[in-house]
Scaffold this active site. Sequence first.
Site, PDB file in Angstrom:
ATOM      1  N   LYS A  13      -6.998 -10.200   1.663  1.00  0.00           N
ATOM      2  CA  LYS A  13      -6.874 -10.584   2.841  1.00  0.00           C
ATOM      3  C   LYS A  13      -8.395 -10.569   3.376  1.00  0.00           C
ATOM      4  CE  LYS A  13      -3.633  -7.883   4.597  1.00  0.00           C
ATOM      5  NZ  LYS A  13      -3.379  -7.187   3.582  1.00  0.00           N
ATOM      6  N   ARG A  88       1.952  -6.167  11.359  1.00  0.00           N
ATOM      7  CA  ARG A  88       2.565  -5.401  10.227  1.00  0.00           C
ATOM      8  C   ARG A  88       3.856  -5.054  10.104  1.00  0.00           C
ATOM      9  NH1 ARG A  88      -2.751  -3.377   8.099  1.00  0.00           N
ATOM     10  NH2 ARG A  88      -2.490  -2.406   6.047  1.00  0.00           N
ATOM     11  N   ARG A 127     -11.164  -0.266  -5.979  1.00  0.00           N
ATOM     12  CA  ARG A 127     -12.050  -0.752  -4.809  1.00  0.00           C
ATOM     13  C   ARG A 127     -13.059   0.047  -4.346  1.00  0.00           C
ATOM     14  NH1 ARG A 127      -8.832  -3.594   0.060  1.00  0.00           N
ATOM     15  NH2 ARG A 127      -8.175  -1.583   0.861  1.00  0.00           N
ATOM     16  N   ARG A 160     -12.383   4.353  -0.086  1.00  0.00           N
ATOM     17  CA  ARG A 160     -11.582   4.635   1.096  1.00  0.00           C
ATOM     18  C   ARG A 160     -10.491   5.908   0.762  1.00  0.00           C
ATOM     19  NH1 ARG A 160      -9.448  -1.018   3.662  1.00  0.00           N
ATOM     20  NH2 ARG A 160      -7.577   0.437   3.683  1.00  0.00           N
ATOM     21  N   ARG A 171       1.500   3.019   0.591  1.00  0.00           N
ATOM     22  CA  ARG A 171       1.197   1.721   1.383  1.00  0.00           C
ATOM     23  C   ARG A 171       2.036   0.510   1.007  1.00  0.00           C
ATOM     24  NH1 ARG A 171      -4.903   1.517   0.468  1.00  0.00           N
ATOM     25  NH2 ARG A 171      -4.976  -0.510   2.080  1.00  0.00           N
TER      26      ARG A 171
HETATM   27  P1  AMP Z   1      -6.137  -2.133   6.137  1.00  0.00           P
HETATM   28  O1  AMP Z   1      -7.444  -1.880   6.127  1.00  0.00           O
HETATM   29  O2  AMP Z   1      -5.463  -3.373   6.812  1.00  0.00           O
HETATM   30  O3  AMP Z   1      -5.173  -1.793   4.866  1.00  0.00           O
HETATM   31  O4  AMP Z   1      -5.391  -0.813   7.018  1.00  0.00           O
HETATM   32  C1  AMP Z   1      -5.678   0.363   6.901  1.00  0.00           C
HETATM   33  C2  AMP Z   1      -4.718   1.375   7.511  1.00  0.00           C
HETATM   34  O5  AMP Z   1      -5.029   1.235   9.022  1.00  0.00           O
HETATM   35  C3  AMP Z   1      -3.378   0.992   7.396  1.00  0.00           C
HETATM   36  O6  AMP Z   1      -2.703   1.651   6.045  1.00  0.00           O
HETATM   37  C4  AMP Z   1      -2.854   1.563   8.638  1.00  0.00           C
HETATM   38  O7  AMP Z   1      -2.527   3.114   8.451  1.00  0.00           O
HETATM   39  C5  AMP Z   1      -3.768   1.319   9.644  1.00  0.00           C
HETATM   40  N1  AMP Z   1      -3.246   0.045  10.084  1.00  0.00           N
HETATM   41  C6  AMP Z   1      -4.043  -1.196   9.828  1.00  0.00           C
HETATM   42  N2  AMP Z   1      -3.604  -2.266  10.719  1.00  0.00           N
HETATM   43  C7  AMP Z   1      -2.516  -1.807  11.198  1.00  0.00           C
HETATM   44  C8  AMP Z   1      -1.224  -2.430  11.915  1.00  0.00           C
HETATM   45  N3  AMP Z   1      -1.415  -3.773  12.307  1.00  0.00           N
HETATM   46  N4  AMP Z   1      -0.253  -1.757  12.279  1.00  0.00           N
HETATM   47  C9  AMP Z   1      -0.085  -0.299  12.030  1.00  0.00           C
HETATM   48  N5  AMP Z   1      -0.956   0.051  11.276  1.00  0.00           N
HETATM   49  C10 AMP Z   1      -2.174  -0.405  10.840  1.00  0.00           C
END
Ligand code: AMP
Length: 215
Positions: A13, A88, A127, A160, A171
């Site tokens: 994404k 999400r 990654r 990360r 996740r």
């Molecule tokens: P991402 O980079 O989108 O994978 O987000 C990394 C982490 O940030 C996720 O595993 C969640 O802990 C938190 N996070 C990001 N976006 C959201 C969201 N829309 N709702 C809740 N937690 C989020």
Amino acid sequence: MRIILLGPPGAGKGTQAKRLMDAEGIPQISTGDILRKAVADQTPLGREAKSVMDSGGLVPDQVVIGLIRERLGQSDAVKGFILDGFPRTVPQAEALDGLLVDLKRPLSAVAAIDVEPSELVRRLSGRRVCQACQAAYHVEFNPPKREGVCDRCGGALIQRDDDKEATIRRRLEVYREQTEPLIAYYKGKGLARLVNGIGNVDEISGRLREALAGA
Ligand code: AMP
């Protein structure tokens, strides 16, 4: 163009959102990036979010909805946006609907990128991201020219905290339980467009462009 990129962690994404941002001249809005910046800056929000993020869970809906409300109110989002990692959960999607009604800016489409779980684990565990500019690499599929160094800005490449194996599994579970139902939610609104996320970055970009044609 006002779109959501939906898909499991590791579906690409962020990579695709950056390409679309360059092609369309509209901002990528990533709640993950906003939260990671808050963690790095050690703001109260960052301190609250860090342990949830490190464990692979979700930050509370009201927190991310607040972040999105504020971000969509900024002037660069008027001409369009690419939401990456938000919504999400169903409550987040419902809040977004309300927000976009208020702003009189309805969604154009929701692209759901599909990749099977075993491939996601491979992608996420390899990654690496640039600490300085957030550019993404993969040790196997997209390595930097010099190991550990960003091609673009020379910054240090790091893994990360949430790309460690145990957290990746959590996740993916959270995605299946809480986020995947959004595909049906947006199908019900006639907005969902399914995109096969297997292949190289260019192939997936091509499919995404086709899926979003006319959006
Ligand atoms: P991402 O980079 O989108 O994978 O987000 C990394 C982490 O940030 C996720 O595993 C969640 O802990 C938190 N996070 C990001 N976006 C959201 C969201 N829309 N709702 C809740 N937690 C989020």
